[in-house]
Design a protein around this motif. Sequence first.
Motif, PDB file in Angstrom:
ATOM      1  N   LEU A   3     -20.780  20.031  -9.919  1.00  0.00           N
ATOM      2  CA  LEU A   3     -21.006  18.695 -10.463  1.00  0.00           C
ATOM      3  C   LEU A   3     -22.388  18.144 -10.136  1.00  0.00           C
ATOM      4  CD1 LEU A   3     -17.516  17.206  -9.563  1.00  0.00           C
ATOM      5  CD2 LEU A   3     -18.260  18.108 -11.777  1.00  0.00           C
ATOM      6  N   SER A   4     -23.226  18.988  -9.530  1.00  0.00           N
ATOM      7  CA  SER A   4     -24.602  18.591  -9.178  1.00  0.00           C
ATOM      8  C   SER A   4     -24.606  17.310  -8.337  1.00  0.00           C
ATOM      9  CB  SER A   4     -25.454  18.397 -10.447  1.00  0.00           C
ATOM     10  OG  SER A   4     -25.503  19.585 -11.207  1.00  0.00           O
ATOM     11  N   LEU A   5     -23.753  17.280  -7.320  1.00  0.00           N
ATOM     12  CA  LEU A   5     -23.662  16.113  -6.451  1.00  0.00           C
ATOM     13  C   LEU A   5     -24.597  16.288  -5.252  1.00  0.00           C
ATOM     14  CD1 LEU A   5     -19.796  15.506  -6.318  1.00  0.00           C
ATOM     15  CD2 LEU A   5     -21.488  14.312  -7.722  1.00  0.00           C
ATOM     16  N   PRO A   6     -25.466  15.317  -5.000  1.00  0.00           N
ATOM     17  CA  PRO A   6     -26.325  15.389  -3.816  1.00  0.00           C
ATOM     18  C   PRO A   6     -25.505  15.143  -2.554  1.00  0.00           C
ATOM     19  CG  PRO A   6     -26.612  13.281  -4.921  1.00  0.00           C
ATOM     20  CD  PRO A   6     -25.710  14.096  -5.796  1.00  0.00           C
ATOM     21  N   PRO A   7     -26.042  15.508  -1.374  1.00  0.00           N
ATOM     22  CA  PRO A   7     -25.290  15.379  -0.120  1.00  0.00           C
ATOM     23  C   PRO A   7     -24.736  13.984   0.138  1.00  0.00           C
ATOM     24  CG  PRO A   7     -27.275  16.675   0.231  1.00  0.00           C
ATOM     25  CD  PRO A   7     -27.362  16.142  -1.160  1.00  0.00           C
ATOM     26  N   GLU A   8     -25.474  12.951  -0.264  1.00  0.00           N
ATOM     27  CA  GLU A   8     -25.014  11.589   0.013  1.00  0.00           C
ATOM     28  C   GLU A   8     -23.782  11.204  -0.811  1.00  0.00           C
ATOM     29  OE1 GLU A   8     -28.559  11.219  -2.877  1.00  0.00           O
ATOM     30  OE2 GLU A   8     -27.994  12.395  -1.096  1.00  0.00           O
ATOM     31  N   ARG A   9     -23.444  11.998  -1.825  1.00  0.00           N
ATOM     32  CA  ARG A   9     -22.240  11.715  -2.615  1.00  0.00           C
ATOM     33  C   ARG A   9     -21.051  12.569  -2.179  1.00  0.00           C
ATOM     34  NH1 ARG A   9     -23.143   8.431  -6.904  1.00  0.00           N
ATOM     35  NH2 ARG A   9     -25.310   8.163  -7.570  1.00  0.00           N
ATOM     36  N   LEU A  10     -21.162  13.212  -1.038  1.00  0.00           N
ATOM     37  CA  LEU A  10     -20.084  14.054  -0.515  1.00  0.00           C
ATOM     38  C   LEU A  10     -19.634  13.536   0.840  1.00  0.00           C
ATOM     39  CD1 LEU A  10     -21.652  17.529  -1.333  1.00  0.00           C
ATOM     40  CD2 LEU A  10     -19.704  16.503  -2.506  1.00  0.00           C
ATOM     41  N   GLY A  11     -18.343  13.281   0.971  1.00  0.00           N
ATOM     42  CA  GLY A  11     -17.790  12.881   2.253  1.00  0.00           C
ATOM     43  C   GLY A  11     -17.273  14.083   3.012  1.00  0.00           C
ATOM     44  N   LYS A  51     -20.035  10.392 -19.415  1.00  0.00           N
ATOM     45  CA  LYS A  51     -19.948   9.000 -19.851  1.00  0.00           C
ATOM     46  C   LYS A  51     -20.802   8.066 -19.000  1.00  0.00           C
ATOM     47  CE  LYS A  51     -15.302   9.623 -21.731  1.00  0.00           C
ATOM     48  NZ  LYS A  51     -15.621   9.225 -23.116  1.00  0.00           N
ATOM     49  N   GLY A  52     -21.574   8.658 -18.096  1.00  0.00           N
ATOM     50  CA  GLY A  52     -22.485   7.864 -17.283  1.00  0.00           C
ATOM     51  C   GLY A  52     -21.862   7.243 -16.053  1.00  0.00           C
ATOM     52  N   ILE A  53     -20.673   7.656 -15.688  1.00  0.00           N
ATOM     53  CA  ILE A  53     -20.010   7.123 -14.496  1.00  0.00           C
ATOM     54  C   ILE A  53     -20.459   7.924 -13.277  1.00  0.00           C
ATOM     55  CG2 ILE A  53     -17.788   6.757 -13.354  1.00  0.00           C
ATOM     56  CD1 ILE A  53     -16.587   6.392 -16.170  1.00  0.00           C
ATOM     57  N   GLU A  54     -21.028   7.231 -12.293  1.00  0.00           N
ATOM     58  CA  GLU A  54     -21.526   7.882 -11.084  1.00  0.00           C
ATOM     59  C   GLU A  54     -20.367   8.105 -10.122  1.00  0.00           C
ATOM     60  OE1 GLU A  54     -24.495   5.108  -9.806  1.00  0.00           O
ATOM     61  OE2 GLU A  54     -26.063   6.131 -10.934  1.00  0.00           O
ATOM     62  N   ILE A  55     -20.170   9.348  -9.714  1.00  0.00           N
ATOM     63  CA  ILE A  55     -19.027   9.666  -8.868  1.00  0.00           C
ATOM     64  C   ILE A  55     -19.473  10.230  -7.529  1.00  0.00           C
ATOM     65  CG2 ILE A  55     -17.576  10.140 -10.881  1.00  0.00           C
ATOM     66  CD1 ILE A  55     -17.884  13.138 -10.182  1.00  0.00           C
ATOM     67  N   ALA A  56     -18.576  10.113  -6.553  1.00  0.00           N
ATOM     68  CA  ALA A  56     -18.713  10.765  -5.261  1.00  0.00           C
ATOM     69  C   ALA A  56     -17.404  11.510  -5.009  1.00  0.00           C
ATOM     70  CB  ALA A  56     -18.994   9.740  -4.167  1.00  0.00           C
ATOM     71  N   TYR A  57     -17.409  12.429  -4.063  1.00  0.00           N
ATOM     72  CA  TYR A  57     -16.223  13.265  -3.809  1.00  0.00           C
ATOM     73  C   TYR A  57     -16.006  13.431  -2.312  1.00  0.00           C
ATOM     74  CZ  TYR A  57     -13.475  17.520  -3.094  1.00  0.00           C
ATOM     75  OH  TYR A  57     -12.541  18.414  -2.658  1.00  0.00           O
ATOM     76  N   THR A  58     -14.732  13.427  -1.927  1.00  0.00           N
ATOM     77  CA  THR A  58     -14.386  13.754  -0.546  1.00  0.00           C
ATOM     78  C   THR A  58     -12.958  14.286  -0.492  1.00  0.00           C
ATOM     79  OG1 THR A  58     -14.334  12.933   1.735  1.00  0.00           O
ATOM     80  CG2 THR A  58     -13.523  11.435   0.033  1.00  0.00           C
ATOM     81  N   LEU A 118     -12.581  18.996 -11.360  1.00  0.00           N
ATOM     82  CA  LEU A 118     -13.757  19.509 -12.061  1.00  0.00           C
ATOM     83  C   LEU A 118     -13.767  19.070 -13.520  1.00  0.00           C
ATOM     84  CD1 LEU A 118     -14.090  23.172 -10.723  1.00  0.00           C
ATOM     85  CD2 LEU A 118     -15.706  21.305 -10.407  1.00  0.00           C
ATOM     86  N   GLY A 119     -12.615  19.183 -14.168  1.00  0.00           N
ATOM     87  CA  GLY A 119     -12.547  18.841 -15.582  1.00  0.00           C
ATOM     88  C   GLY A 119     -12.787  17.372 -15.853  1.00  0.00           C
ATOM     89  N   ILE A 120     -12.113  16.491 -15.089  1.00  0.00           N
ATOM     90  CA  ILE A 120     -12.257  15.061 -15.372  1.00  0.00           C
ATOM     91  C   ILE A 120     -13.589  14.526 -14.866  1.00  0.00           C
ATOM     92  CG2 ILE A 120      -9.774  14.684 -15.451  1.00  0.00           C
ATOM     93  CD1 ILE A 120      -9.914  13.451 -12.691  1.00  0.00           C
ATOM     94  N   ALA A 121     -14.066  15.045 -13.723  1.00  0.00           N
ATOM     95  CA  ALA A 121     -15.348  14.567 -13.182  1.00  0.00           C
ATOM     96  C   ALA A 121     -16.488  14.915 -14.133  1.00  0.00           C
ATOM     97  CB  ALA A 121     -15.606  15.161 -11.807  1.00  0.00           C
ATOM     98  N   ASP A 122     -16.410  16.079 -14.735  1.00  0.00           N
ATOM     99  CA  ASP A 122     -17.427  16.495 -15.689  1.00  0.00           C
ATOM    100  C   ASP A 122     -17.487  15.516 -16.864  1.00  0.00           C
ATOM    101  OD1 ASP A 122     -19.381  18.526 -16.232  1.00  0.00           O
ATOM    102  OD2 ASP A 122     -18.126  19.200 -17.882  1.00  0.00           O
ATOM    103  N   ARG A 123     -16.320  15.112 -17.370  1.00  0.00           N
ATOM    104  CA  ARG A 123     -16.275  14.173 -18.495  1.00  0.00           C
ATOM    105  C   ARG A 123     -16.708  12.772 -18.063  1.00  0.00           C
ATOM    106  NH1 ARG A 123     -16.160  18.415 -20.309  1.00  0.00           N
ATOM    107  NH2 ARG A 123     -14.807  19.289 -21.924  1.00  0.00           N
TER     108      ARG A 123
END
Length: 360
Positions: free
Chosen positions: A70-78, A39-46, A30-35
């Motif tokens: 992290l306000s991730l849409p479904p397509e960014r979640l594995g 910085k404009g880096i698009e992330i996904a999570y699984t 949570l902490g690093i993904a937020d930062r």
Amino acid sequence: MTGDNRVGMAMKYLLVASTEACSGKSAVILGIADRLQEKGIEIAYTQPVVSGNAANPLIDSDNELMAQALSLPPERLGSPLLVLDAARSIDRVTGADTQDYGKLLAENVRHLPGSLVILEGGANLHEGSLFDLATAQVAQSLDAGVLLVNRYDPISSIDLLLSAQQQLGKRLLGCIINDIPRDRVESVQTTLVPYLEHSGIPVFGIVHRNGLLRSVTVKQLVAQLDAEVLCRPDRLDLMVESLSIGAMNVNSALEYFRRGNNMAVVTGGDRADIQLAALETSTQCLILTGHLAPQPFIVSRAEDLEIPILSVDLDTLTTVEIIDRAFGQVRLQESIKINCARELFGNHCEVDRLISLLGI
């Protein structure tokens, strides 16, 4: 970002793993993904491997946590590839499960959009080995960099991190040392960190112990103890950060309780003096053992102070053991904890250094 937009650039994978269970992986993510997002880096999570059983409602909780925080849409979640339980292990051992999980993992994450996929590892470095999904195997399959989260221990931390380095080799980007008692932070900074850096293990952050992140709700204690709620069932959302045992004389108890903060106080149902002393200090709930009813004036005072009283049909030792286990299995669920984790780990982790080593 579509697949066409990725031509000429390589997807990056960051596997956040831990040396032991309950070390704080989700909080670190949570902490690093937020930062990273700032910085404009698009992330996904699984999270490829989870423990439990398929009917367990907690299985999807980490995905839901990351999606919301992290306000991730479904397509960014594995989705999890494997729910570890006894039945699945038996199937694997007996040959009923012959799935190539390494290949399945690669296929599962390939469709995730973004420039960085963050994977949350298992409870420890070995979990998932039977299915070729241990930390080193996942890192190998995806060519992922590994960020290790270590829960500080003055004796075992160095051994665990050096052992992990031997297993992971160059895939180990570095570590974050978490849950350090505040009076040990300076010592860790001046002794442990230089040693690890000299040994080739970059330290991206040292994070002090935080009572809120280690806390449990009174409601969770009710469930763990199978307790009867004697008053203020409307206040079971109170957060308990520490445990105190009232088994001494009342003067000693009062001095002892005054040093605590947001406590659960365990004492006998017949110790009205201890119960009253606890109610006048930073107590979030009273837990009365022996299934003995408290005096009416104790219940009345607890009602006025909005402090729940729980009654358990257990002895003090068993009650304390159950509560200790509850503290050791804390999950990030409440919004106040999520916000705390984002701020704490975001402010104490060298995200720019991590980005540089990832090559983003």
